[in-house]
Design a protein around this motif. Structure first.
Motif, short mmCIF file in Angstrom:
data_model
loop_
_atom_site.label_atom_id
_atom_site.label_comp_id
_atom_site.label_asym_id
_atom_site.label_seq_id
_atom_site.Cartn_x
_atom_site.Cartn_y
_atom_site.Cartn_z
N ASN A 1 -11.88 4.29 -10.64
CA ASN A 1 -12.04 3.33 -9.55
C ASN A 1 -11.32 3.80 -8.30
O ASN A 1 -10.13 4.14 -8.35
CB ASN A 1 -11.50 1.96 -9.99
N ARG A 2 -12.00 3.84 -7.16
CA ARG A 2 -11.38 4.29 -5.91
C ARG A 2 -11.30 3.18 -4.87
O ARG A 2 -10.95 3.42 -3.71
CB ARG A 2 -12.17 5.48 -5.33
N ARG A 3 -11.61 1.94 -5.27
CA ARG A 3 -11.60 0.81 -4.34
C ARG A 3 -10.28 0.05 -4.43
O ARG A 3 -10.00 -0.60 -5.44
CB ARG A 3 -12.78 -0.12 -4.61
N ILE A 4 -9.48 0.13 -3.36
CA ILE A 4 -8.21 -0.58 -3.30
C ILE A 4 -8.45 -1.97 -2.74
O ILE A 4 -8.96 -2.12 -1.62
CB ILE A 4 -7.20 0.17 -2.39
N LYS A 5 -8.11 -2.99 -3.50
CA LYS A 5 -8.35 -4.36 -3.08
C LYS A 5 -7.26 -4.84 -2.13
O LYS A 5 -6.48 -5.76 -2.43
CB LYS A 5 -8.45 -5.27 -4.31
N HIS A 6 -7.22 -4.18 -0.99
CA HIS A 6 -6.22 -4.49 0.02
C HIS A 6 -6.67 -3.85 1.32
O HIS A 6 -7.59 -3.02 1.33
CB HIS A 6 -4.85 -3.95 -0.39
N PHE A 7 -6.00 -4.22 2.44
CA PHE A 7 -6.31 -3.57 3.72
C PHE A 7 -5.33 -2.44 4.02
O PHE A 7 -5.41 -1.80 5.07
CB PHE A 7 -6.32 -4.58 4.87
N LEU A 8 -4.38 -2.19 3.08
CA LEU A 8 -3.44 -1.09 3.23
C LEU A 8 -3.10 -0.53 1.86
O LEU A 8 -3.38 -1.15 0.83
CB LEU A 8 -2.16 -1.54 3.95
N CYS A 9 -2.51 0.64 1.85
CA CYS A 9 -2.12 1.28 0.59
C CYS A 9 -0.75 0.77 0.16
O CYS A 9 0.27 1.46 0.32
CB CYS A 9 -2.10 2.80 0.76
N ASP A 10 -0.71 -0.42 -0.36
CA ASP A 10 0.53 -0.96 -0.89
C ASP A 10 0.65 -0.54 -2.35
O ASP A 10 -0.35 -0.27 -3.02
CB ASP A 10 0.55 -2.47 -0.75
N VAL A 11 1.87 -0.54 -2.86
CA VAL A 11 2.12 0.07 -4.15
C VAL A 11 1.43 -0.67 -5.30
O VAL A 11 0.85 -0.04 -6.19
CB VAL A 11 3.65 0.19 -4.40
N LYS A 12 1.45 -2.00 -5.32
CA LYS A 12 0.89 -2.75 -6.44
C LYS A 12 -0.61 -2.57 -6.61
O LYS A 12 -1.09 -2.27 -7.71
CB LYS A 12 1.26 -4.23 -6.33
N PRO A 13 -1.43 -2.74 -5.56
CA PRO A 13 -2.87 -2.52 -5.74
C PRO A 13 -3.25 -1.07 -6.01
O PRO A 13 -4.27 -0.80 -6.65
CB PRO A 13 -3.48 -3.01 -4.42
N VAL A 14 -2.44 -0.12 -5.53
CA VAL A 14 -2.75 1.30 -5.75
C VAL A 14 -2.50 1.70 -7.19
O VAL A 14 -3.35 2.34 -7.83
CB VAL A 14 -1.94 2.21 -4.79
N ILE A 15 -1.36 1.32 -7.76
CA ILE A 15 -1.07 1.72 -9.14
C ILE A 15 -2.00 1.03 -10.13
O ILE A 15 -2.16 1.49 -11.26
CB ILE A 15 0.41 1.47 -9.52
N LYS A 16 -2.63 -0.06 -9.70
CA LYS A 16 -3.62 -0.74 -10.55
C LYS A 16 -4.82 0.17 -10.84
O LYS A 16 -5.52 0.00 -11.83
CB LYS A 16 -4.11 -2.02 -9.86
N LEU A 17 -5.07 1.16 -9.95
CA LEU A 17 -6.24 2.03 -10.09
C LEU A 17 -5.96 3.26 -10.95
O LEU A 17 -6.89 4.02 -11.24
CB LEU A 17 -6.71 2.49 -8.70
#
Length: 318
Positions: free
Chosen positions: A170-186
């Protein structure tokens, strides 16, 4: 192993705040307006402190640094967010980690600066005779430097640990920025250690700075109550209430974001909270200080008068 490595991702797609076209247009205008206010307001505070000798005391030097951090804090996210309102918002893995790093540098630095500003108010109110010796120019520079060092060091933890994760599906970050929590979810491996580390590090950082800030006011409040002059109490209350308002706005949204669980529901709430403390709070900071602080208001008036005099001098005679 080679097949696994070939599937590793080198970029992500930032999903933004919403998928609704009409809401994107509204948010685009909303974010752009507040970002301009943010830059103008905080740049004004920095300019006033640099130009006006009356404002070149430790209290206002710290305020100027807070305004400078606020401008950078918004600038590391808003321009990239604005791209997402018009087109698919793609960001490389290196760009994502870089944004994450600086986002947390400025956020953590602001948290420490707010604690330092609370200490500055404690010294000024509770130990006024020793204020110059305790909060001299050298001490002020050291405290500001310590704030930046703490922010930079803390941010390295998130950036380094996240950069070591493999991203392969998955390459879709559910956020408008690269914050740590949504990124590590991927990440396509177990991230329990990362999640625990983020929660513990963020909790330690935020609670320590918030507790130190509140500790300053635990000592300040009894001292203020002993002051018999209503004018003296009013002046202290005006300065402290401005600082406390900013502290509550900043920590209220930040703690909700980083101390909660990493569920799908919480990630949705995190986007709203992030929108508040990266755009709204930095915009309101200079307004709060300008409205509640007499010295800042007087400096603004002097700046306006100088501008009017300058225009009159340049106006051609008929």
């Amino acid at each position: 192993m080679d097949e696994f490595n070939n599937t590793l991702l080198n970029d992500f797609i930032l999903m933004g705040v919403t998928d609704q076209p009409w809401l994107k247009k509204f948010l685009c205008a909303f974010v752009f307006f507040f970002y301009l206010l943010d830059l103008c307001g905080n740049l004004t505070i920095v300019s006033l402190v640099v130009r006006d000798p009356v404002l070149q005391s430790p209290m206002y030097i710290l305020l100027a640094n807070l305004s400078f951090v606020d401008m950078l804090f918004s600038s590391v996210t808003v321009p990239k967010m604005m791209v997402g309102f018009f087109t698919e918002n793609i960001i490389t893995l290196k760009g994502c980690i870089t944004q994450m790093y600086f986002f947390h540098v400025f956020g953590c630095t602001e948290a420490v600066l707010l604690a330092v500003m609370g200490y500055d108010r404690y010294v000024a109110i509770c130990q006024p005779l020793q204020y110059i010796s305790i909060m001299g120019k050298s001490a002020c520079i050291q405290l500001v430097s310590a704030s930046w060092f703490t922010g930079s060091t803390y941010s390295l933890i998130n950036a380094i640990m996240t950069s070591q994760l493999p991203f392969c599906n998955n390459r879709r970050i559910k956020h408008f920025l690269c914050d740590v929590k949504p990124v590590i979810k991927l990440a396509c491996k177990d991230t329990h250690v990362n999640e625990v580390t983020v929660t513990m590090a963020s909790g330690l950082m935020s609670m320590t700075n918030f507790s130190l800030t509140m500790l300053s006011y635990i000592y300040i409040i009894p001292h203020v109550l002993k002051i018999k002059s209503s004018k003296g109490r009013s002046k202290i209350f005006s300065t402290c209430s401005s600082h406390l308002t900013i502290v509550i706005m900043f920590y209220g949204t930040a703690m909700c974001t980083y101390l909660g669980p990493s569920s799908e529901t919480s990630l949705e709430k995190d986007r709203i909270a992030a929108l508040l403390f990266t755009i709204i709070t930095p915009t309101l900071n200079p307004i709060i200080y300008a409205l509640r602080n007499k010295e800042v208001r007087n400096s603004v008036k002097k700046l306006i008068k100088r501008s009017n005099v300058f225009r009159i001098c340049l106006k051609p005679k008929s």
